[in-house]
Scaffold this motif. Structure first.
Motif, short mmCIF file in Angstrom:
data_model
loop_
_atom_site.label_atom_id
_atom_site.label_comp_id
_atom_site.label_asym_id
_atom_site.label_seq_id
_atom_site.Cartn_x
_atom_site.Cartn_y
_atom_site.Cartn_z
N UNK A 490 0.83 -1.20 0.00
CA UNK A 490 0.00 0.00 0.00
C UNK A 490 0.87 1.26 0.00
N UNK A 491 1.92 1.27 0.83
CA UNK A 491 2.84 2.41 0.88
C UNK A 491 3.50 2.64 -0.48
N UNK A 492 3.90 1.55 -1.13
CA UNK A 492 4.51 1.64 -2.46
C UNK A 492 3.50 2.17 -3.47
N UNK A 493 2.28 1.64 -3.42
CA UNK A 493 1.24 2.05 -4.36
C UNK A 493 0.94 3.54 -4.22
N UNK A 494 0.80 4.01 -2.98
CA UNK A 494 0.53 5.43 -2.73
C UNK A 494 1.65 6.30 -3.30
N UNK A 495 2.88 5.88 -3.09
CA UNK A 495 4.02 6.68 -3.54
C UNK A 495 4.03 6.82 -5.06
N UNK A 496 3.56 5.79 -5.76
CA UNK A 496 3.56 5.83 -7.23
C UNK A 496 2.49 6.75 -7.80
N UNK A 497 1.60 7.23 -6.94
CA UNK A 497 0.60 8.20 -7.38
C UNK A 497 1.13 9.63 -7.26
N UNK A 498 2.38 9.77 -6.84
CA UNK A 498 2.95 11.08 -6.56
C UNK A 498 4.18 11.36 -7.43
N UNK A 499 4.71 12.59 -7.26
CA UNK A 499 5.94 12.97 -7.95
C UNK A 499 7.18 12.43 -7.26
N UNK A 500 7.03 11.91 -6.04
CA UNK A 500 8.20 11.53 -5.23
C UNK A 500 9.04 10.44 -5.87
N UNK A 501 8.43 9.60 -6.66
CA UNK A 501 9.17 8.49 -7.26
C UNK A 501 9.81 8.87 -8.60
#
Length: 548
Positions: A490-501
């Motif tokens: 879930x943490x990985x999935x959330x991060x992929x919705x952002x510019x952070x990755x």
């Protein structure tokens, strides 16, 4: 085991060895460690706490470089748990300097008599879970062994410095300084040729002050950074008094924010705003200054198009601060604003207008090696230096957690478990490591939220959990592997919705050679995280195994 015996165990029954015994061991004497020790000892738990520093402060004990200050405003970069503490402390500036933050932390330690629980100048060297006894065996640098039921890592997200690894560094005859462990005595750069390596937050804060002293300063830049003016100023007595009288409302606004900072902003995205409204909003955010520039529109971390609009506007504002167009080009960030930690500055870009300051762009020619007299570049250029300041950053989020040997069930080390990524549950616990907690660990909002507020929520969760075990006759709590896997995904999935990755940074571990690369904090916002944790507790600690 009967409930009575289980409860006795949870209050620190004597272990079956010669180690000294306690209920809880806490590692760290910064904001997290002190608050954890306070909550536990106030409730009657026997606590042993350790910190390698000679005193309290955590990262604010070590980071004493010129210009060191917080990038969150003083009024909210402080504890909220005690109303009397809020009313009695006066912050001298909008953004507190390191000496003021350290004085505040020392005041808290003295006010609540917390030092007596600490062994200072003492590092934890190993922590091993004894399955037969159901207790942790902690060994320290003093040779002491402590047996404890609960083990809390309050070691901080940015407390493990990265050691610079440059060819020939040992040959350099000049002075060496590290922003992460600055000398306690005053350092003078007057009349010296100084090299500053790194352009992260520490360098951005330190460079303007070093430049005022140095005969010549060379800033070695690998990655240009976004930095927003702090517009720092003194806090008037009237302003401070008003804040003290209205702290309840200030804290309420903080709790309603996804980033733990009180602010008001538009509800539409930047790309939906018309030109006039956009200019007005961004000008307002710029004049307000600081980290809140990233909150000027609600979609800046999730929509690349909106982010580009605001990023370009900010770049133009940065250009206005730099006289030489070629230097300005070199100082322009090439990534989405906020994908790396947004910096808060005072006259950083203006520093490059000084005659005694030179920007060395490492993208044009890297550092080949150090020499006895300075630095030689790959293109053959040499810089003679009297002193070098290393602002080379930290092994963030996990560095301090993996700084010593931690072994859970079946002798599995935390380092081995995290060899391919930071699997955990809620950013606070790890399966296979019963009764071990991390404060603001990977998988929690931590560095994407007001750190002190994030710390308080995590500490309260840990305390409430230990109390729940004690009152209900449980001896241990452990994250279930299935829930741990689900949370990690879930943490990985959330991060992929952002510019952070979209870029390598210390958020992702990309600044450390050989470290598994993956976005570590929880990027779904503080409100969402806190509600999730609340629901876990309300559902009887869903995802945990509780044993008696």
């Amino acid at each position: 085991m009967t409930q009575k015996n289980a409860a006795a165990t949870s209050r620190g029954a004597s272990p079956s060895n010669n180690a000294s015994a306690c209920d809880v061991v806490v590692v760290g004497a910064g904001f997290a460690g002190l608050y954890q020790v306070h909550r536990l000892t106030k409730a009657g738990y026997k606590v042993r706490a350790f910190d390698k520093a000679p005193g309290v402060g955590g990262t604010w004990y070590w980071n004493r470089y010129p210009g060191a200050r917080c990038d969150i405003e003083s009024l909210t970069y402080s504890y909220s748990f005690d109303s009397d503490l809020q009313r009695e402390w006066k912050w001298p500036q909008r953004y507190a300097e390191q000496p003021d933050i350290l004085r505040y932390i020392e005041h808290v330690a003295d006010r609540f008599d917390l030092r007596k629980h600490y062994s200072f100048g003492t590092s934890v060297e190993s922590a091993v879970f004894d399955e037969s006894a159901g207790r942790w065996k902690i060994r320290t640098s003093s040779g002491e062994e402590v047996s404890t039921q609960f083990f809390v890592m309050a070691t901080g997200c940015l407390s493990k410095p990265l050691e610079p690894k440059f060819k020939g560094l040992e040959q350099f005859k000049g002075e060496r300084y590290f922003t992460s462990r600055w000398p306690h005595e005053k350092v003078s750069f007057t009349g010296k040729r100084v090299g500053v390596i790194g352009t992260g937050s520490s360098s951005i804060q330190a460079s303007p002050l070093i430049a005022k002293e140095a005969e010549k300063m060379f800033v070695f830049q690998r990655t240009p950074q976004f930095a927003i003016p702090a517009w720092n100023r003194a806090m008037s007595d009237e302003e401070m008094r008003s804040a003290q009288e209205n702290y309840d409302e200030i804290r309420r606004l903080v709790r309603q924010s996804e980033v733990g900072i009180a602010y008001e902003g538009p509800t539409i995205g930047a790309k939906q705003a018309d030109a006039e409204a956009l200019e007005k909003q961004l000008d307002f955010a710029w004049k307000r200054g600081g980290y809140l520039m990233l909150a000027s529109y609600p979609d800046l971390v999730t929509d690349l198009e909106s982010n580009e609009i605001v990023s370009n506007w900010v770049k133009n504002k940065i250009r206005e601060r730099i006289k030489d167009p070629k230097t300005a080009d070199k100082l322009m960030p090439q990534y989405p604003m906020g994908a790396k930690r947004l910096c808060v500055d005072t006259n950083y870009f203006e520093t490059f207008n000084r005659d005694n300051v030179t920007l060395v762009d490492l993208r044009e020619s890297g550092i080949e090696s150090f020499t006895a007299k300075g630095i030689r570049m790959e293109d053959g250029t040499e810089y003679e230096l009297d002193a070098v300041v290393f602002a080379t950053g930290f092994d963030a989020m996990t560095g301090a957690l993996l700084a010593f040997d931690i072994k859970g069930r079946k002798g599995q080390s935390l380092r081995d478990k995290w060899q391919e990524g930071t699997k955990n549950y809620l950013g606070v616990t790890v399966s296979g490591f019963p009764n071990m907690f991390m404060i603001t660990g990977p998988g929690s909002p931590s560095v994407l939220y007001n750190m002190v507020s994030s710390i308080e929520q995590n500490v309260d969760f840990v305390f409430d959990t230990i109390e729940h075990l004690r009152k209900n006759g449980y001896a241990s709590i452990e994250a279930q592997e299935r829930e741990e896997n689900a949370w990690t995904k879930y943490v990985v999935w959330i991060s992929k919705q952002t510019i952070y990755t979209k870029v390598k940074s210390w958020y992702t571990g990309g600044n450390v050679a050989g470290k598994p690369v993956g976005f570590m904090p929880y990027a779904g916002g503080g409100l969402t995280y806190f509600e999730y944790v609340r629901q876990v507790v309300e559902d009887g600690y869903r995802g945990f195994s509780l044993s008696a």
